[in-house]
Design a protein around this motif. Sequence first.
Motif, mmCIF file in Angstrom:
data_model
loop_
_atom_site.group_PDB
_atom_site.id
_atom_site.type_symbol
_atom_site.label_atom_id
_atom_site.label_comp_id
_atom_site.label_asym_id
_atom_site.label_seq_id
_atom_site.Cartn_x
_atom_site.Cartn_y
_atom_site.Cartn_z
ATOM 1 N N PHE A 150 0.575 -1.187 0.045
ATOM 2 C CA PHE A 150 0.050 -0.077 0.018
ATOM 3 C C PHE A 150 0.884 1.318 0.042
ATOM 4 N N THR A 151 1.683 1.391 -0.973
ATOM 5 C CA THR A 151 2.621 2.376 -1.108
ATOM 6 C C THR A 151 1.749 3.408 -2.010
ATOM 7 N N THR A 152 0.620 3.123 -2.465
ATOM 8 C CA THR A 152 -0.279 3.835 -3.325
ATOM 9 C C THR A 152 -1.436 4.057 -2.674
ATOM 10 N N TYR A 153 -1.700 3.990 -1.314
ATOM 11 C CA TYR A 153 -2.944 4.315 -0.890
ATOM 12 C C TYR A 153 -2.598 4.730 0.566
ATOM 13 N N GLY A 154 -3.635 5.137 1.414
ATOM 14 C CA GLY A 154 -3.608 5.522 2.781
ATOM 15 C C GLY A 154 -4.575 4.652 3.661
ATOM 16 N N VAL A 155 -4.291 4.708 4.914
ATOM 17 C CA VAL A 155 -5.118 4.214 6.074
ATOM 18 C C VAL A 155 -5.360 5.181 6.885
ATOM 19 N N ALA A 156 -6.813 4.819 7.066
ATOM 20 C CA ALA A 156 -7.495 5.904 7.982
ATOM 21 C C ALA A 156 -8.180 5.032 8.938
ATOM 22 N N TRP A 157 -8.608 5.958 10.204
ATOM 23 C CA TRP A 157 -9.371 5.288 11.363
ATOM 24 C C TRP A 157 -10.633 5.926 11.210
ATOM 25 N N PHE A 158 -11.789 5.414 11.457
ATOM 26 C CA PHE A 158 -13.074 5.747 11.621
ATOM 27 C C PHE A 158 -13.563 5.256 12.842
ATOM 28 N N ARG A 159 -14.798 6.102 13.426
ATOM 29 C CA ARG A 159 -15.552 5.321 14.325
ATOM 30 C C ARG A 159 -16.982 5.648 14.125
ATOM 31 N N GLN A 160 -17.898 4.638 14.704
ATOM 32 C CA GLN A 160 -19.408 4.742 14.746
ATOM 33 C C GLN A 160 -19.825 4.452 16.008
ATOM 34 N N ALA A 161 -20.475 5.298 16.682
ATOM 35 C CA ALA A 161 -21.423 5.037 17.883
ATOM 36 C C ALA A 161 -22.475 4.659 17.590
ATOM 37 N N PRO A 162 -23.319 3.966 18.574
ATOM 38 C CA PRO A 162 -24.704 3.524 18.211
ATOM 39 C C PRO A 162 -25.749 4.737 17.644
ATOM 40 N N LYS A 213 -25.335 6.745 15.160
ATOM 41 C CA LYS A 213 -24.867 7.721 14.600
ATOM 42 C C LYS A 213 -23.946 7.392 13.407
ATOM 43 N N GLU A 214 -23.699 8.287 12.492
ATOM 44 C CA GLU A 214 -22.895 7.971 11.265
ATOM 45 C C GLU A 214 -21.338 7.692 11.481
ATOM 46 N N ARG A 215 -20.762 7.128 10.803
ATOM 47 C CA ARG A 215 -19.432 6.810 10.794
ATOM 48 C C ARG A 215 -18.747 7.904 10.273
ATOM 49 N N ASP A 216 -17.798 8.285 11.402
ATOM 50 C CA ASP A 216 -16.946 9.427 11.365
ATOM 51 C C ASP A 216 -15.417 9.281 10.957
ATOM 52 N N PHE A 217 -15.005 10.133 10.140
ATOM 53 C CA PHE A 217 -13.483 10.054 9.953
ATOM 54 C C PHE A 217 -12.741 10.653 11.283
ATOM 55 N N LEU A 218 -11.632 9.959 11.657
ATOM 56 C CA LEU A 218 -10.971 10.196 12.593
ATOM 57 C C LEU A 218 -9.536 10.796 12.578
ATOM 58 N N ALA A 219 -8.923 10.022 11.626
ATOM 59 C CA ALA A 219 -7.379 10.444 11.195
ATOM 60 C C ALA A 219 -7.022 9.501 10.189
ATOM 61 N N GLY A 220 -6.285 10.208 9.362
ATOM 62 C CA GLY A 220 -5.578 9.074 8.175
ATOM 63 C C GLY A 220 -4.018 9.632 8.066
ATOM 64 N N ILE A 221 -3.735 8.502 7.340
ATOM 65 C CA ILE A 221 -2.027 8.812 7.105
ATOM 66 C C ILE A 221 -1.665 8.163 5.557
ATOM 67 N N ASN A 222 -0.965 8.878 4.990
ATOM 68 C CA ASN A 222 -0.536 8.461 3.512
ATOM 69 C C ASN A 222 0.750 7.478 3.781
ATOM 70 N N TRP A 223 0.564 6.210 3.302
ATOM 71 C CA TRP A 223 1.613 5.363 3.895
ATOM 72 C C TRP A 223 3.044 5.531 3.549
ATOM 73 N N LYS A 224 3.117 6.081 1.978
ATOM 74 C CA LYS A 224 4.513 6.276 1.509
ATOM 75 C C LYS A 224 5.160 7.664 1.961
ATOM 76 N N GLY A 225 4.451 8.626 2.165
ATOM 77 C CA GLY A 225 5.127 9.734 2.757
ATOM 78 C C GLY A 225 4.942 10.075 4.124
ATOM 79 N N GLY A 226 3.807 9.565 4.970
ATOM 80 C CA GLY A 226 3.419 9.606 6.215
ATOM 81 C C GLY A 226 2.911 10.684 6.545
ATOM 82 N N GLN A 227 2.536 11.486 5.590
ATOM 83 C CA GLN A 227 1.603 12.612 5.874
ATOM 84 C C GLN A 227 0.278 12.325 6.529
ATOM 85 N N SER A 228 -0.056 13.103 7.584
ATOM 86 C CA SER A 228 -1.358 12.750 8.419
ATOM 87 C C SER A 228 -2.375 13.858 8.322
ATOM 88 N N ARG A 229 -3.656 13.501 8.481
ATOM 89 C CA ARG A 229 -4.507 14.711 8.770
ATOM 90 C C ARG A 229 -5.641 14.093 9.941
#
Length: 121
Positions: A29-41, A43-59
């Motif tokens: 997965f040098t060409t995609y990212g990985v992110a964390w989401f959460r979903q409470a009962p 409620k909608e699924r919410d984005f929490l944080a993501g990271i680009n594998w190759k460069g390590g940039q995060s949001r």
Amino acid sequence: QVQLVESGGGLVQAGDSLRLSCAVSGRPFTTYGVAWFRQAPGKERDFLAGINWKGGQSRYADSVKGRFTISRSNTKNTVYLQMNSLTPEDTAVYSCAAGGPGVAASTYDYWGQGTQVTVSS
């Protein structure tokens, strides 16, 4: 294909910290990212944080910025989510996903099974 397996969830008290792990295998997965989401009962699924594998940039989502930290281990093919100062409002099923980029769940093609985090007051 990409497989993701989360671990590290559990029951903690308010103010505690917890680190979630997302083990990634399959297509490199040098060409995609990985992110964390959460979903409470109820409620909608919410984005929490993501990271680009190759460069390590995060949001981060504004709601967790400063409390949660996403990181990766190249050698272990694992993405982590360090969560500090947890509150009962953080109670949810936490899932990691591969794909993206972006904050919309629809842009992620592969998902783990999720891990429950429960924060007691």
